[in-house]
Design an enzyme around this catalytic site. Sequence first.
Site, PDB file in Angstrom:
ATOM      1  N   CYS A  63      29.751  44.556  41.849  1.00  0.00           N
ATOM      2  CA  CYS A  63      30.961  45.173  41.310  1.00  0.00           C
ATOM      3  C   CYS A  63      30.597  46.210  40.240  1.00  0.00           C
ATOM      4  O   CYS A  63      30.051  47.248  40.562  1.00  0.00           O
ATOM      5  CB  CYS A  63      31.918  44.105  40.798  1.00  0.00           C
ATOM      6  SG  CYS A  63      33.599  44.717  40.618  1.00  0.00           S
TER       7      CYS A  63
ATOM      8  N   HIS B  48      32.665  40.725  45.481  1.00  0.00           N
ATOM      9  CA  HIS B  48      32.100  39.623  44.697  1.00  0.00           C
ATOM     10  C   HIS B  48      31.571  38.535  45.629  1.00  0.00           C
ATOM     11  O   HIS B  48      32.336  37.684  46.074  1.00  0.00           O
ATOM     12  CB  HIS B  48      33.181  39.013  43.793  1.00  0.00           C
ATOM     13  CG  HIS B  48      33.545  39.873  42.638  1.00  0.00           C
ATOM     14  ND1 HIS B  48      32.853  39.845  41.447  1.00  0.00           N
ATOM     15  CD2 HIS B  48      34.511  40.801  42.490  1.00  0.00           C
ATOM     16  CE1 HIS B  48      33.384  40.719  40.611  1.00  0.00           C
ATOM     17  NE2 HIS B  48      34.389  41.312  41.217  1.00  0.00           N
TER      18      HIS B  48
ATOM     19  N   GLU C 187      29.882  35.991  44.877  1.00  0.00           N
ATOM     20  CA  GLU C 187      30.013  34.676  44.234  1.00  0.00           C
ATOM     21  C   GLU C 187      31.420  34.106  44.383  1.00  0.00           C
ATOM     22  O   GLU C 187      31.652  32.944  44.095  1.00  0.00           O
ATOM     23  CB  GLU C 187      29.605  34.783  42.756  1.00  0.00           C
ATOM     24  CG  GLU C 187      30.613  35.420  41.810  1.00  0.00           C
ATOM     25  CD  GLU C 187      30.648  36.951  41.849  1.00  0.00           C
ATOM     26  OE1 GLU C 187      30.086  37.545  42.794  1.00  0.00           O
ATOM     27  OE2 GLU C 187      31.264  37.547  40.953  1.00  0.00           O
TER      28      GLU C 187
END
Lengths: 202, 254
Positions: free
Chosen positions: A79, A184, A186
């Site tokens: 990001c 993202h 994660e």
Amino acid sequence: MIGIINSGIGNIASIKSALNKKSIEHKVCISKNDFDKINKIILPGVGSFKTFYENLIENSIFEILKKKIQNGMPILGICLGYHALFKSSNEFGHYEGLGFVDGEVKNLSELNINLRIPHVGWNICTLKKKSILFENIDNEKNFYFTHSYIPTGVSTNNILGVTPYGKEIISAIEKDNIFGVQFHPEKSQKQGLCLLENFCKF
Amino acid sequence: MLKKRIIISLTFNDGVLFRTKKFKPDYRYTKNFVDLWNADEIILIDVSDGSNKQSQNFLKVVNFFIENCHLPITVGGGIDSLKKAKKVFELGVEKIIVNSSSYTNPQLTSLLASTYGSSSIVHSIDCKKSKDNKLYDIYINNGKTKVDQKSLEYLKKILSFNVGEILINNIDNDGSLLGYDLELINFFANHINIPLIVQGGAGNWEHFYEVLKLNNISGACTQNIYHFTEKSLISLKMFLKEKKINIRLDDTGL
């Protein structure tokens, strides 16, 4: 060991929890003295480029990062950390990035995209070439995006994946030891954690 | 293409999942399953009073979700300072929700947007039908205080703070299971050029379809605990897919 750069405003906790889930050894790097035994770097980031950049400079991380990456250490920018890999960003002013990859980060509105900004939600990342980063990840799988800015003017050689949002936006890059993703991983469940694992294990 | 989002919204009182319906107040039940059920995002709202706001118990809940659900997590309720925002971002959330503080301290919302990026700030708007039954009034403080400005003017002000998303809620519809308030959505939607998500009233799968088929709606939230039973989000998504709604149906779990 994986070094997670803490810029002071980033959401490193979710990166940590993702690496914990995959039992990958990691350490948080806050200052230039934290890079012992680190052989790969994850540069996450939530926030505006201005705050992010100022925090990295203040903690003397900017210069050491530059040196490590120039010496071949693999890095994954996520990001805002992805944006930092480029030459410059126009978010809240004009800032020089780490400059590893040619390109300029611009607001999506400057791309004449006739859709809502920010681009928030789940979208695909279609690969332009094969990469270790996306091993075992199907092309049609979705990742979670939340951003108003995007790199532009990136050389075709360095573009790894694109995402349809009004037009094709550049959502992943790869250049030698340098990787970056707009979304993202994660926060992207199974396929996101798989991507992080691919980066950490290659 | 960007998918429409199905968002699970959970409210907590001092860290305990808060439900007015026949639900045993135990958040452990929900949090173990949310990740597996194909939700696209989870919203955690702190509805505690005064000193219990952002209590350790609530922060523990947020932390638990971050550690166990590798999904986007948005947190709201009582975030009225940069310090409180920092605390939740540091736990690993992507987005925070602001509401009442924009009225009392408008500079804060702009500051949050410039510090954390517009896309990290969601603004929720709680509404009720006005007395003349024609317009809508906006409320703050958990629906207790009516904003003394015309709703569209107040909306304009909120948009000027550069927030990244609007969450619109009809207070009277909340928990009604009668469907989202389409009239309310129409009232505001044309004035909003950032992602718009809606909450309040989802009772059956058809209700989700009614809002998600609208071009200007990015996602629909549900607080209805009965939507969180095993496989129910998958069945909702299959239903929407059959109706040609662009939805995420990846195999999830970890």
